[in-house]
Design a protein around this motif. Structure first.
Motif, PDB file in Angstrom:
ATOM      1  N   GLN A 187       0.805  -1.216   0.000  1.00  0.00           N
ATOM      2  CA  GLN A 187       0.000   0.000   0.000  1.00  0.00           C
ATOM      3  C   GLN A 187       0.844   1.275   0.000  1.00  0.00           C
ATOM      4  OE1 GLN A 187      -3.263  -0.623  -0.370  1.00  0.00           O
ATOM      5  NE2 GLN A 187      -2.607  -2.774  -0.255  1.00  0.00           N
ATOM      6  N   SER A 188       2.136   1.125   0.147  1.00  0.00           N
ATOM      7  CA  SER A 188       3.023   2.278   0.243  1.00  0.00           C
ATOM      8  C   SER A 188       3.643   2.613  -1.107  1.00  0.00           C
ATOM      9  CB  SER A 188       4.137   2.023   1.265  1.00  0.00           C
ATOM     10  OG  SER A 188       3.578   1.742   2.542  1.00  0.00           O
ATOM     11  N   ALA A 189       3.980   3.874  -1.274  1.00  0.00           N
ATOM     12  CA  ALA A 189       4.537   4.342  -2.550  1.00  0.00           C
ATOM     13  C   ALA A 189       5.932   3.788  -2.812  1.00  0.00           C
ATOM     14  CB  ALA A 189       4.571   5.874  -2.562  1.00  0.00           C
ATOM     15  N   ASP A 190       6.634   3.390  -1.752  1.00  0.00           N
ATOM     16  CA  ASP A 190       8.020   2.941  -1.920  1.00  0.00           C
ATOM     17  C   ASP A 190       8.139   1.417  -1.956  1.00  0.00           C
ATOM     18  OD1 ASP A 190       7.253   2.939   0.822  1.00  0.00           O
ATOM     19  OD2 ASP A 190       9.338   2.760   1.424  1.00  0.00           O
ATOM     20  N   ASN A 191       7.058   0.731  -2.340  1.00  0.00           N
ATOM     21  CA  ASN A 191       7.142  -0.740  -2.378  1.00  0.00           C
ATOM     22  C   ASN A 191       8.064  -1.191  -3.507  1.00  0.00           C
ATOM     23  OD1 ASN A 191       5.448  -1.366  -4.889  1.00  0.00           O
ATOM     24  ND2 ASN A 191       4.042  -0.111  -3.689  1.00  0.00           N
ATOM     25  N   SER A 192       8.648  -2.380  -3.328  1.00  0.00           N
ATOM     26  CA  SER A 192       9.644  -2.883  -4.271  1.00  0.00           C
ATOM     27  C   SER A 192       8.999  -3.729  -5.363  1.00  0.00           C
ATOM     28  CB  SER A 192      10.692  -3.710  -3.530  1.00  0.00           C
ATOM     29  OG  SER A 192      10.142  -4.961  -3.143  1.00  0.00           O
TER      30      SER A 192
END
Length: 204
Positions: A187-192
């Motif tokens: 859910q986060s913008a910095d997911n891989s």
């Protein structure tokens, strides 16, 4: 305002005022000019110091890039000489990266912990904290790694923190908690890019 009947009275009044206040005016002017010159000198000195630190940092990291772990002493000398500068923090982060690549995890951990303790920049502190957690995971110190991750609350790191927490939980055998952590990371913008693969593996 006091009114004067003649120019002579005005001149005499000015002379009397100057006798009473002249020294204070001169002193105030001298102090003011001295303060201005002192401030400019201070600013010039700060700028020169920053430029010198920048040049020294560039030299150190260039040598580190060219020589790798063989340049550790040079970079460490720079860090020690500029310990009150964020350039030293940047150098410590670079040195730790090289040390990790050469398998010197304890040395890298020392550099990163120094960076955490000495940096006044929250962004650099966050980088150091996350890398400390990564090394601790690599060393098998999962509990310490989780403690580091708990301290990393900056929203820009939410995805990476949740994913690494998921990796730790998965290694401990708690697949449900790991899946939950991975889902939170998604859910986060910095997911891989590898996050979806981890979720798919757990969903099988």
């Amino acid at each position: 305002m006091e009114l004067y009947d003649s120019e002579e009275q005005q001149v005499e009044a000015i002379k009397d005022w100057w006798k009473e206040n002249g020294k204070a005016v001169i002193l105030g002017t001298v102090v003011g000019i001295g303060g201005l010159l002192g401030w400019r000198f201070y600013q010039d000195t700060v700028v020169e110091a920053q430029e010198a630190a920048s040049d020294a940092y560039t030299t150190a990291v260039t040598q580190l890039a060219a020589q790798g772990a063989d340049a550790q002493d040079t970079v460490q000398s720079f860090i020690s000489a500029n310990s009150d500068s964020e350039y030293a923090t940047l150098a410590a982060l670079q040195l730790a990266k090289v040390q990790v690549e050469s398998g010197e995890l304890d040395a890298a951990l020392e550099q990163l912990n120094w960076a955490k303790s000495n940096s006044k920049d929250t962004a650099l502190t966050a980088v150091a904290t996350y890398r400390v957690a990564r090394i601790l995971v690599e060393q098998g110190n999962d509990e310490q790694a989780l403690t580091e991750l708990d301290a990393l609350t900056h929203k820009d790191w939410a995805g990476r923190v949740a994913e690494l927490r998921g990796d730790i939980l998965l290694r401990s055998g708690d697949q449900d908690a790991a899946y939950q952590a991975y889902s939170q990371a998604q859910q986060s913008a910095d997911n891989s890019q590898t996050l979806q693969m981890k979720l798919d593996d757990l969903a099988k």
